[in-house]
Motif scaffolding. Structure first.
Motif, PDB file in Angstrom:
ATOM      1  N   GLY A   4       0.800  -1.211   0.000  1.00  0.00           N
ATOM      2  CA  GLY A   4       0.000   0.000   0.000  1.00  0.00           C
ATOM      3  C   GLY A   4       0.834   1.263   0.000  1.00  0.00           C
ATOM      4  N   HIS A   5       2.118   1.138   0.186  1.00  0.00           N
ATOM      5  CA  HIS A   5       3.019   2.286   0.158  1.00  0.00           C
ATOM      6  C   HIS A   5       3.929   2.169  -1.061  1.00  0.00           C
ATOM      7  CE1 HIS A   5       1.961   3.760   4.137  1.00  0.00           C
ATOM      8  NE2 HIS A   5       1.848   2.494   4.469  1.00  0.00           N
ATOM      9  N   ALA A   6       4.296   3.297  -1.598  1.00  0.00           N
ATOM     10  CA  ALA A   6       5.161   3.304  -2.774  1.00  0.00           C
ATOM     11  C   ALA A   6       6.596   2.972  -2.381  1.00  0.00           C
ATOM     12  CB  ALA A   6       5.116   4.675  -3.440  1.00  0.00           C
ATOM     13  N   ALA A   7       7.252   2.182  -3.213  1.00  0.00           N
ATOM     14  CA  ALA A   7       8.662   1.865  -2.994  1.00  0.00           C
ATOM     15  C   ALA A   7       9.477   3.141  -3.160  1.00  0.00           C
ATOM     16  CB  ALA A   7       9.118   0.810  -3.993  1.00  0.00           C
ATOM     17  N   PRO A   8      10.559   3.291  -2.403  1.00  0.00           N
ATOM     18  CA  PRO A   8      11.389   4.505  -2.501  1.00  0.00           C
ATOM     19  C   PRO A   8      12.256   4.490  -3.762  1.00  0.00           C
ATOM     20  CG  PRO A   8      12.340   2.980  -0.942  1.00  0.00           C
ATOM     21  CD  PRO A   8      11.038   2.379  -1.392  1.00  0.00           C
ATOM     22  N   LYS A   9      11.608   4.683  -4.914  1.00  0.00           N
ATOM     23  CA  LYS A   9      12.266   4.528  -6.219  1.00  0.00           C
ATOM     24  C   LYS A   9      13.534   5.373  -6.346  1.00  0.00           C
ATOM     25  CE  LYS A   9      11.639   3.527 -10.898  1.00  0.00           C
ATOM     26  NZ  LYS A   9      12.898   2.851 -11.101  1.00  0.00           N
ATOM     27  N   GLU A  10      13.494   6.615  -5.898  1.00  0.00           N
ATOM     28  CA  GLU A  10      14.666   7.488  -6.016  1.00  0.00           C
ATOM     29  C   GLU A  10      15.860   6.905  -5.269  1.00  0.00           C
ATOM     30  OE1 GLU A  10      15.683  11.884  -4.458  1.00  0.00           O
ATOM     31  OE2 GLU A  10      13.889  11.747  -5.727  1.00  0.00           O
ATOM     32  N   PHE A  11      15.634   6.413  -4.066  1.00  0.00           N
ATOM     33  CA  PHE A  11      16.685   5.803  -3.261  1.00  0.00           C
ATOM     34  C   PHE A  11      17.223   4.549  -3.943  1.00  0.00           C
ATOM     35  CE2 PHE A  11      17.733   2.615   0.053  1.00  0.00           C
ATOM     36  CZ  PHE A  11      18.854   3.229   0.579  1.00  0.00           C
ATOM     37  N   LEU A  12      16.320   3.703  -4.443  1.00  0.00           N
ATOM     38  CA  LEU A  12      16.737   2.467  -5.106  1.00  0.00           C
ATOM     39  C   LEU A  12      17.532   2.773  -6.373  1.00  0.00           C
ATOM     40  CD1 LEU A  12      13.424   0.430  -4.683  1.00  0.00           C
ATOM     41  CD2 LEU A  12      15.476   0.342  -3.242  1.00  0.00           C
ATOM     42  N   ASP A  13      17.105   3.778  -7.107  1.00  0.00           N
ATOM     43  CA  ASP A  13      17.831   4.176  -8.319  1.00  0.00           C
ATOM     44  C   ASP A  13      19.236   4.677  -7.992  1.00  0.00           C
ATOM     45  OD1 ASP A  13      15.700   3.479  -9.935  1.00  0.00           O
ATOM     46  OD2 ASP A  13      14.955   5.541 -10.142  1.00  0.00           O
TER      47      ASP A  13
END
Length: 75
Positions: A4-13
């Motif tokens: 239900g929460h968005a993955a921390p895409k910026e951090f993962l990238d």
């Protein structure tokens, strides 16, 4: 990260982790990511089941995989 929460895409990238179209970290059956020595488990990964007990099991898998990785490095 939980359902239900968005993955921390910026951090993962920034880390250089490969993610799927939903922003989830891609892992193999040993919880290995595309980065040597980095393991992931639980809701942040692309595993299909997202129940707490499954995440706990994959947590154990990731921990054992990381332990074995460190042991191999010491050899």
């Amino acid at each position: 990260v939980e359902i239900g929460h968005a993955a921390p895409k910026e951090f993962l990238d920034k880390l250089g982790l490969k993610t799927d179209e939903n922003g989830l970290v891609i892992v193999d059956k040993f919880c290995k990511t595309n980065i040597e020595g980095l393991f992931a488990c639980g809701d942040i990964t692309d595993i299909p089941l997202k129940q707490t007990i499954v995440a706990a099991g994959y947590g154990a898998c990731a921990a054992l995989s990381a332990f074995n990785h460190i042991k191999k490095m010491e050899e």
